[in-house]
Design a protein around this motif. Sequence first.
Motif, PDB file in Angstrom:
ATOM      1  N   PRO A   1      65.632   6.553 -35.223  1.00  0.00           N
ATOM      2  CA  PRO A   1      66.289   5.846 -36.323  1.00  0.00           C
ATOM      3  C   PRO A   1      67.124   6.757 -37.205  1.00  0.00           C
ATOM      4  O   PRO A   1      68.183   6.357 -37.704  1.00  0.00           O
ATOM      5  N   LEU A   2      66.676   8.015 -37.394  1.00  0.00           N
ATOM      6  CA  LEU A   2      67.463   8.948 -38.194  1.00  0.00           C
ATOM      7  C   LEU A   2      68.801   9.231 -37.509  1.00  0.00           C
ATOM      8  O   LEU A   2      69.861   9.229 -38.146  1.00  0.00           O
ATOM      9  N   VAL A   3      68.771   9.453 -36.191  1.00  0.00           N
ATOM     10  CA  VAL A   3      69.993   9.717 -35.442  1.00  0.00           C
ATOM     11  C   VAL A   3      70.889   8.483 -35.414  1.00  0.00           C
ATOM     12  O   VAL A   3      72.122   8.581 -35.523  1.00  0.00           O
TER      13      VAL A   3
ATOM     14  N   ARG B   1      66.639   3.683 -24.946  1.00  0.00           N
ATOM     15  CA  ARG B   1      65.583   2.714 -24.715  1.00  0.00           C
ATOM     16  C   ARG B   1      64.292   3.226 -25.346  1.00  0.00           C
ATOM     17  O   ARG B   1      63.814   4.307 -25.005  1.00  0.00           O
ATOM     18  N   TYR B   2      63.750   2.467 -26.258  1.00  0.00           N
ATOM     19  CA  TYR B   2      62.501   2.848 -26.911  1.00  0.00           C
ATOM     20  C   TYR B   2      61.327   2.618 -25.966  1.00  0.00           C
ATOM     21  O   TYR B   2      61.243   1.598 -25.294  1.00  0.00           O
ATOM     22  N   THR B   3      60.438   3.583 -25.915  1.00  0.00           N
ATOM     23  CA  THR B   3      59.223   3.454 -25.124  1.00  0.00           C
ATOM     24  C   THR B   3      58.032   3.837 -25.984  1.00  0.00           C
ATOM     25  O   THR B   3      58.154   4.614 -26.937  1.00  0.00           O
ATOM     26  N   ALA B   4      56.893   3.282 -25.655  1.00  0.00           N
ATOM     27  CA  ALA B   4      55.653   3.617 -26.349  1.00  0.00           C
ATOM     28  C   ALA B   4      54.522   3.599 -25.342  1.00  0.00           C
ATOM     29  O   ALA B   4      54.629   3.000 -24.262  1.00  0.00           O
ATOM     30  N   ALA B   5      53.434   4.250 -25.683  1.00  0.00           N
ATOM     31  CA  ALA B   5      52.309   4.364 -24.759  1.00  0.00           C
ATOM     32  C   ALA B   5      51.422   3.126 -24.826  1.00  0.00           C
ATOM     33  O   ALA B   5      51.394   2.409 -25.828  1.00  0.00           O
ATOM     34  N   GLY B   6      50.695   2.900 -23.764  1.00  0.00           N
ATOM     35  CA  GLY B   6      49.634   1.914 -23.758  1.00  0.00           C
ATOM     36  C   GLY B   6      50.092   0.470 -23.796  1.00  0.00           C
ATOM     37  O   GLY B   6      51.248   0.142 -23.512  1.00  0.00           O
ATOM     38  N   PRO B   7      49.182  -0.429 -24.178  1.00  0.00           N
ATOM     39  CA  PRO B   7      49.489  -1.871 -24.186  1.00  0.00           C
ATOM     40  C   PRO B   7      50.655  -2.222 -25.107  1.00  0.00           C
ATOM     41  O   PRO B   7      51.420  -3.145 -24.798  1.00  0.00           O
TER      42      PRO B   7
ATOM     43  N   MET C   1      56.103  -8.363 -29.790  1.00  0.00           N
ATOM     44  CA  MET C   1      55.834  -7.058 -30.407  1.00  0.00           C
ATOM     45  C   MET C   1      54.788  -7.166 -31.502  1.00  0.00           C
ATOM     46  O   MET C   1      53.880  -6.332 -31.602  1.00  0.00           O
ATOM     47  N   LEU C   2      54.897  -8.199 -32.321  1.00  0.00           N
ATOM     48  CA  LEU C   2      53.976  -8.318 -33.448  1.00  0.00           C
ATOM     49  C   LEU C   2      52.561  -8.616 -32.974  1.00  0.00           C
ATOM     50  O   LEU C   2      51.590  -8.098 -33.536  1.00  0.00           O
ATOM     51  N   ASP C   3      52.440  -9.448 -31.943  1.00  0.00           N
ATOM     52  CA  ASP C   3      51.104  -9.752 -31.422  1.00  0.00           C
ATOM     53  C   ASP C   3      50.423  -8.507 -30.850  1.00  0.00           C
ATOM     54  O   ASP C   3      49.190  -8.395 -30.878  1.00  0.00           O
ATOM     55  N   ALA C   4      51.219  -7.583 -30.308  1.00  0.00           N
ATOM     56  CA  ALA C   4      50.646  -6.372 -29.711  1.00  0.00           C
ATOM     57  C   ALA C   4      50.483  -5.245 -30.729  1.00  0.00           C
ATOM     58  O   ALA C   4      49.881  -4.209 -30.400  1.00  0.00           O
ATOM     59  N   LEU C   5      50.993  -5.427 -31.937  1.00  0.00           N
ATOM     60  CA  LEU C   5      51.005  -4.339 -32.912  1.00  0.00           C
ATOM     61  C   LEU C   5      49.610  -3.795 -33.239  1.00  0.00           C
ATOM     62  O   LEU C   5      49.460  -2.581 -33.435  1.00  0.00           O
ATOM     63  N   PRO C   6      48.562  -4.621 -33.335  1.00  0.00           N
ATOM     64  CA  PRO C   6      47.235  -4.043 -33.608  1.00  0.00           C
ATOM     65  C   PRO C   6      46.786  -3.022 -32.567  1.00  0.00           C
ATOM     66  O   PRO C   6      45.900  -2.210 -32.840  1.00  0.00           O
ATOM     67  N   LEU C   7      47.388  -3.054 -31.381  1.00  0.00           N
ATOM     68  CA  LEU C   7      47.026  -2.104 -30.326  1.00  0.00           C
ATOM     69  C   LEU C   7      47.786  -0.794 -30.436  1.00  0.00           C
ATOM     70  O   LEU C   7      47.483   0.165 -29.716  1.00  0.00           O
ATOM     71  N   TRP C   8      48.790  -0.744 -31.327  1.00  0.00           N
ATOM     72  CA  TRP C   8      49.586   0.479 -31.487  1.00  0.00           C
ATOM     73  C   TRP C   8      48.739   1.572 -32.140  1.00  0.00           C
ATOM     74  O   TRP C   8      47.896   1.301 -33.001  1.00  0.00           O
ATOM     75  N   GLN C   9      48.998   2.808 -31.736  1.00  0.00           N
ATOM     76  CA  GLN C   9      48.290   3.954 -32.304  1.00  0.00           C
ATOM     77  C   GLN C   9      49.294   4.975 -32.832  1.00  0.00           C
ATOM     78  O   GLN C   9      50.294   5.264 -32.163  1.00  0.00           O
TER      79      GLN C   9
ATOM     80  N   ALA D   1      53.819   3.577 -38.659  1.00  0.00           N
ATOM     81  CA  ALA D   1      54.223   2.386 -37.915  1.00  0.00           C
ATOM     82  C   ALA D   1      55.201   2.801 -36.819  1.00  0.00           C
ATOM     83  O   ALA D   1      55.849   3.843 -36.927  1.00  0.00           O
ATOM     84  N   PRO D   2      55.320   1.981 -35.768  1.00  0.00           N
ATOM     85  CA  PRO D   2      56.352   2.285 -34.764  1.00  0.00           C
ATOM     86  C   PRO D   2      57.737   2.147 -35.390  1.00  0.00           C
ATOM     87  O   PRO D   2      58.039   1.150 -36.046  1.00  0.00           O
ATOM     88  N   LEU D   3      58.572   3.145 -35.190  1.00  0.00           N
ATOM     89  CA  LEU D   3      59.904   3.145 -35.799  1.00  0.00           C
ATOM     90  C   LEU D   3      61.019   3.372 -34.794  1.00  0.00           C
ATOM     91  O   LEU D   3      62.166   2.979 -35.048  1.00  0.00           O
ATOM     92  N   GLY D   4      60.729   3.991 -33.665  1.00  0.00           N
ATOM     93  CA  GLY D   4      61.795   4.297 -32.719  1.00  0.00           C
ATOM     94  C   GLY D   4      62.527   3.065 -32.225  1.00  0.00           C
ATOM     95  O   GLY D   4      63.710   3.135 -31.887  1.00  0.00           O
ATOM     96  N   TRP D   5      61.859   1.909 -32.207  1.00  0.00           N
ATOM     97  CA  TRP D   5      62.466   0.693 -31.658  1.00  0.00           C
ATOM     98  C   TRP D   5      63.647   0.203 -32.488  1.00  0.00           C
ATOM     99  O   TRP D   5      64.499  -0.529 -31.969  1.00  0.00           O
ATOM    100  N   VAL D   6      63.759   0.597 -33.774  1.00  0.00           N
ATOM    101  CA  VAL D   6      64.878   0.100 -34.578  1.00  0.00           C
ATOM    102  C   VAL D   6      66.206   0.701 -34.120  1.00  0.00           C
ATOM    103  O   VAL D   6      67.276   0.201 -34.494  1.00  0.00           O
ATOM    104  N   ALA D   7      66.167   1.772 -33.313  1.00  0.00           N
ATOM    105  CA  ALA D   7      67.395   2.353 -32.767  1.00  0.00           C
ATOM    106  C   ALA D   7      67.733   1.797 -31.392  1.00  0.00           C
ATOM    107  O   ALA D   7      68.819   2.056 -30.877  1.00  0.00           O
ATOM    108  N   ASP D   8      66.836   1.023 -30.801  1.00  0.00           N
ATOM    109  CA  ASP D   8      67.066   0.431 -29.492  1.00  0.00           C
ATOM    110  C   ASP D   8      68.135  -0.649 -29.609  1.00  0.00           C
ATOM    111  O   ASP D   8      68.048  -1.521 -30.479  1.00  0.00           O
TER     112      ASP D   8
END
Length: 640
Positions: free
Chosen positions: A274-276, A318-324, A348-356, A364-371
């Motif tokens: 997002p900064l870039v 393309r934003y990527t994240a680990a796990g579910p 995305m919101l339904d899966a957010l509790p699984l984010w680490q 919070a996940p932030l890389g996706w705002v640049a996708d």
Amino acid sequence: MTHPTEFTWGPFLRDWSGEWADSATDDVPYDRADEAARQDRWLGFPAAPEERIAALEERLGRRLPPSYREFLAVSDGWRHAGGFITLLAGTAEARWHDDASGLAAMFEEYLDDDPAPEELRDVEVWRRGLQLDVESDATHVVLDPEDVDENGEWAVCTWASWRAEPPRRFLDFATFMRDMHQEFHRLRARPANGEPEFVNATTRRLDARIEEARLWALGGDWEGAERALDGASAYGRPRASGLGDQIRRLLGGADLSYQDLAIDPRYAVELLPPLVADYARHRHRDDSGLKYSLRGATDDVVALAHTLLEQVRSGTYRYTAAGPFGEAVDRARESARWGDTDGAWRTMLDALPLWQPLGPDHLAPLGWVADPLLGPLLTPERGRALLSTPRGGPAGEPRGDDAVRSGPEGLSWLADPDAPGDHTSYRFVLVEGVEPWDLPGRLADGEEAALDEPMTFHEAHERWLRGRREFSGFEDRALVAVGRAGSGWSFAFDGDRPHLAPQRFVSPAAAACADARAVVVWGGLRDRHGGPFFHLSVARGGAELYAFTYADGEVRRTGPVPPALDPDRFFPSQEGPVGPEAFLRTERALLEAVADEFGVGLPRHAITRGRLHTFTTRSWTRPPRDGETFTVTRFAWGPN
């Protein structure tokens, strides 16, 4: 509510003095007064007795404001107020400024013929103010006797020649002194090499508050976390701004200062994109500022930043994240690709509790705002929904769904004043039983029967114009975006101010459908002749079932139009065309009827803010007949 000046001066000033003394180093020479202050752990002076304060008030002809009066009763003056005021006035030094600095005359030169009240205040305060700065680094401080609140407090006005900003205003003297204490902390929060670490009771209290705020934020209480982090950030605590900026970025903020975290190898993969992206959006092709933003970064992080910059500019990031949660991100991108931005967001919101988080400073996940496909999903409302969702482990209240959707469903939003195409007109084809990627084969020919990569309407239109060398006055091919229009339907939409020519128009509905149905709608407030118009045609199995067109105040129809769509319901017999305001109401009702009849809708957010696949259709007008003339403009590009 507690008034800002209601606090005890003694403990506040003693704590400040002790912090200053402890931060002093032996290798810095001090004058006699400062060395005494260091040894005594007291930056102030003896308290001013009541008779001395009263004598000052008699000399000034005014009773002093409460907070300054109470301050003098504890310390008759102050050393090192912040980083740039060496000595602050006590009873002996306080005096009317009378523009001794020349600032009133200077600011007066910049006034226009009708200055705002605050601009006049910035001039006159230097004539009427009570001067408090005695020794400073080109910093001026006055109490304003004409800017008084209901408690009798005078506002404080400050200005420094080396600050590129207007004069600063504080509610009262106590607020000013608290800010100076914060400035003292900010200047020492990051010790230089060889300096002792700046640790004291205040920093320990603030750092503990930051850790509490981090847990609140992960638990969904982002508002409480933001308040606590802002309070700590005012004192320059190193973690506070980086954590708070992550919250603000998801609320729509940009150009934020979490670059210290972004260049940390632990967080770079999430916080650098997002900064870039913000950098690329504002600085175009100039890369000189990126190096400054990355100061202190490792070579690997710098290389990653430049790779990300190229990907952002080319639309290939393309934003990527680990796990579910990462798996949900992939599903969400596929939904957004075909216009289902609401579905993508829910995924995305339904899966957010699984984010680490990647570490203790990641909220919070932030890389996706640049996708390019996921970034347009973000709105301030959705940012609040994300931040309100517990994630990363700690328990919290479950989120609500009231902020998930991006706007009204159906078709009626096209009749809103802020609809795409400056609300001149729009047209679209809905086809039942086919996927969006099948539409080019039904609506285009040859090389144009293929989808371009997802892009915004603006980007697609610019690319379309760059690729064209010939413009025909008779041909009317549409640049359309495609996606899903509801259960079992796909759409091709053009919102780029097309103009209806009823005498030459050929509906693409019959060519678009096979065994199922196709619907064509074309509407707007203006065609090239200036009047409102609306067209609907429906086909099945390659043949038109029915159609009607309203233009020039008349309705022309073919085939048995079903009662729910009968134009007589919407355009009652009358003399002359429908006026613009009445037509807007009629247009909205027609769009609602079409949506209900076929169970379809167009995704407003995806069309107006997202990135969709595009292609160019066949002409929506018939070929010219014998005797009909038209112009063709061709462009030939040669070498420079």
